[in-house]
Design an enzyme around this catalytic site. Structure first.
Site, PDB file in Angstrom:
ATOM      1  CD  GLU A 194       5.579  -4.528  -4.534  1.00  0.00           C
ATOM      2  OE1 GLU A 194       6.071  -5.590  -4.952  1.00  0.00           O
ATOM      3  OE2 GLU A 194       4.783  -4.469  -3.598  1.00  0.00           O
ATOM      4  CG  ASP A 195      10.282  -3.859  -3.630  1.00  0.00           C
ATOM      5  OD1 ASP A 195       9.154  -3.468  -3.282  1.00  0.00           O
ATOM      6  OD2 ASP A 195      10.636  -5.047  -3.597  1.00  0.00           O
TER       7      ASP A 195
END
Ligand code: MN
Length: 737
Positions: A92-93
């Site tokens: 996700e990051d």
């Protein structure tokens, strides 16, 4: 060497220490190959997050390391979960792709990380229905791999433990989500240790003052409580030793959250909560002796202290669906105090603390518990797959299922069915089969006839009576409690309306044709207004089932009457300003919103002294709610971005003002009860009453009194004075209007 370099060196030491501690916490067997994989996952995560920091200023990697450690140490998960937890935020990051993870760690890990990435945004949507849809997706991932949810819970737990460094606004949002969804989820999965910590941590932020108050009280009373616990334990421990048992007895205070709940629901103060602590007896038992050992413990305890027969709970013979096994009893301890005792074996205790992960460990010996997990997952899947399952309704139904306790009832053949507490005869019928539910007219309960809405009790034997003539009724929705019954009844009416509206439309079209009038939306709108209906579908439906008498419908007359009617103003005349709006000096809003107009929410009527927050409404400025308002949790978790901090201006001016607050009084009716209450309020305490209404029925009375008060302290004085005037009266502050 610059100052920054020293910090980095120190940070690296902290990271290495955290990594070593993680390795030590894995209590399952770890092969050399496993170790290598964990190392790779750690290094990949470290590299990916290398330039990131948490709000606290720590290097980001500390977070995945901590989440992995919670998975291993507190939930008892194994190597795969540790690897997934280390990588849980990478896709996700950071630049890491799912493909890379699949390549390096295989499809299983990739699948779990994918699930974690997908559910991470569940509550970031401002729209409540999108949130509900996402929540549904999150639960669907359960059927892929329960570890997704378990790692998510570990992630949430670490974020809650480190919530101090977040802004007050994020604290409220995250804490309320935790109370709203994650704590009940942990409860349902049987992770009781995790559940109470999540609850306590969210209480710490949502009800800061109350939390600190109970914490302080627990501290103050610690010495005295421990002495009591020792006196209670000593004699039974001696007997248990004599009998040759290997055991441990703990006496621990209950969670702050549950103490506050008791104070609230029973309307008592801290000193009056009788079960501040519980005694837990954990016996180290051979597999075959588990059940009999628990009952031997019970017998030793009840030799010394008299048990309350109404409060014996035997989850040893019939475990809960989430696998919880334990024997609970409440006994009369020294000094005439009731004491709750939980009796269980070491294995049962581990399951209660760690839930399903512990089941996997004992899997071979305990097929039955796996069955419980499967049963629960099957129920969730059933709700999800139902065609009627509107996401919002689903969320409510699901939450209902999360909170409720279970009852066990039997079919005439003696098969055991588990239902949520509060389930009715009709819920049971739908549980057996949709058709049985739809045709149910009542039941024979232990050979006595009872109606559809009769609430079942533990141990009831239920024989459904059905009739071919029976049809579902919309009122049924008011008393069924299971998600299954609700969705099946809704589905029935949806289908029925669908069929009827085709027929209703035909009828109406024919009517228009005969009257030689155009069948268009303007005319339909006039008809809707005439019959005070909301949708065209309702109109068709009522025509088809003859709620509207089609023979009496004269379209021409209705249309003509509408034309001649003097048109009513659509927008109501400007309303006078609501009374609760005060000059902008009672409340201080957070900086950015400091100049916004505000008013007090009617649902909870805050008064000075209440913990409060602001909610930005559409068109009505900021509404001030109490943090304990029944609507607050839902508002905070669903519209977190519209929540602002608010506090009372502690000025002399505010103290002079009167705020409206209402209290509810009820109790046993006796002569002069009204004058006793009003005397206390207006004569003794000299407080203004805005209104009072008291009803009495069957020897009981209940009433509402609206008061003008300055703050919570004054309100509390009023309430306790009324309470102490008579044992027959109970007083509560009104939360909902
Ligand atoms: Mn995370």
């Amino acid at each position: 060497m610059s100052v920054k370099e020293i910090n980095i060196e120190l940070e690296n030491k902290t990271i290495v220490k955290a990594y070593r501690s993680l390795l030590k916490s894995i209590r399952r067997e770890v092969t050399k190959g496993d170790k290598k994989l964990i190392r790779e996952a750690f290094e990949l995560s470290l590299e990916a997050h290398k330039n990131m920091r948490r709000k606290s200023g720590e290097p980001y990697i500390i977070h995945p390391l901590a989440v992995a450690q919670i998975c291993a140490e507190e939930i008892g998960l194994g190597v795969t979960s540790v690897i997934c937890a280390l990588l849980h935020d990478t896709v996700e990051d950071t630049d890491i792709t799912l493909d890379l993870i699949k390549l390096k760690f295989g499809p299983k890990v990739a699948l779990i990380i994918d699930g974690l990435t997908k559910i991470s945004g569940v509550f970031d949507q401002p729209d409540r229905s999108i949130q509900a849809e996402n929540f549904k997706k999150m639960l669907l991932t359960l059927s892929d791999d329960v570890r997704v949810i378990l790692i998510k819970l570990a992630d949430r737990l670490h974020n809650m433990r480190t919530l101090d460094s977040m802004s007050p606004k994020s604290q409220l949002k995250i804490a309320s989500e935790t109370a709203y969804v994650y704590a009940p989820l942990a409860h349902r999965l049987g992770l009781y240790g995790l559940k109470s910590e999540l609850e306590d941590l969210s209480t710490k932020y949502l009800q800061a003052e109350n939390y600190l108050f109970v914490k302080m009280k627990l501290n103050e009373t610690k010495v005295q409580r421990n002495r009591y616990i020792k006196n209670f334990i000593d004699p039974i421990a001696e007997d248990m030793r004599k009998e040759g048992f290997d055991f441990e007895i703990k006496g621990r205070p209950k969670s702050i959250h549950s103490i506050l709940q008791k104070m609230k629901t029973q309307n008592v103060n801290f000193e009056e909560v009788y079960d501040l602590f519980a005694i837990r007896v954990i016996v180290d038992s051979q597999e075959v002796n588990e059940k009999s050992d628990c009952w031997k413990m019970y017998s030793i305890i009840t030799d010394h202290y008299t048990p309350n027969p109404d409060r014996l709970r035997d989850w040893v013979s019939t475990p809960k669906a989430n696998g919880y096994e334990s024997l609970h009893t409440t006994v009369m301890g020294p000094k005439g105090r009731w004491v709750e005792v939980q009796i269980r074996t070491k294995r049962m205790d581990e399951i209660a603390e760690k839930g399903f992960a512990a089941h996997w460990k004992y899997k071979d010996n305990n097929q039955a518990q796996d069955h419980g997990l499967e049963g629960w997952l099957a129920r969730v899947r059933e709700i999800l797959e139902s065609p009627d399952s509107n996401a919002m309704e689903f969320l409510d139904d699901f939450k209902l299922a999360l909170y409720s306790e279970e009852i066990f009832v039997f079919t005439p053949k003696g098969d055991l069915k588990k239902l949520p507490a509060g389930a009715t005869v009709l819920d049971f019928a739908f549980e057996i089969h949709t058709y049985i539910g739809e045709k149910c007219i009542g039941a024979k309960l232990n050979n006595k006839l009872v109606p559809l809405n009769h609430v079942l009790n533990n141990g009831d034997q239920v024989e459904i009576i059905s009739s071919g003539k029976q049809k579902p009724n919309e009122e049924w929705l008011e008393f069924v409690v299971t998600a299954k019954a609700k969705s099946k009844i809704r589905e029935y009416f949806k289908q029925l309306k669908l069929k009827a509206s085709v027929l209703g439309k035909e009828i109406l079209e024919r009517k228009f044709k005969t009257a030689k009038l155009p069948f268009n939306s303007e005319s339909l709108y006039v008809l809707l207004k005439h019959y005070k209906l909301k949708t065209v579908a309702d109109l068709y439906f009522q025509l088809a089932n003859e709620t509207i008498d089609r023979t009496k419908l004269d379209i021409e007359a209705v249309l003509l009457a509408d034309k001649n009617k003097v048109s009513e103003p659509i927008i109501p005349v400007a309303k006078s300003k609501p009374q609760s709006v005060l000059p902008n000096d009672a409340i201080i809003l957070s900086e950015n919103e400091a100049n916004m107009e505000y008013s007090f929410a009617k649902c909870c009527s805050p008064i000075p002294g209440d913990e409060i927050f602001g909610f930005i409404t559409v068109g009505e400025g900021v509404k001030i709610h109490r943090i304990s308002c029944t609507n607050a949790l839902a508002l905070m978790s669903n519209y977190g971005y519209r929540i602002i901090k608010a506090k009372w201006a502690n000025s002399e001016k505010t103290n002079q003002k009167a705020f409206l607050s209402s209290i509810k009084v009820s109790g046993i009716d006796s002569v002069g009860i009204v004058s006793i209450i009003t005397d206390i309020i207006s004569k003794q305490l000299q407080v203004n009453m805005r209104s009072i209404s008291i009803n009495s029925h069957n020897g009981m009375f209940d009433g509402n009194i609206m008061l003008e008060v300055h703050d919570t302290r004054q309100l509390e004085t009023i309430m306790s004075s009324i309470k102490s005037a008579s044992e027959l009266i109970t007083v509560n502050r009104v939360d909902l209007s």
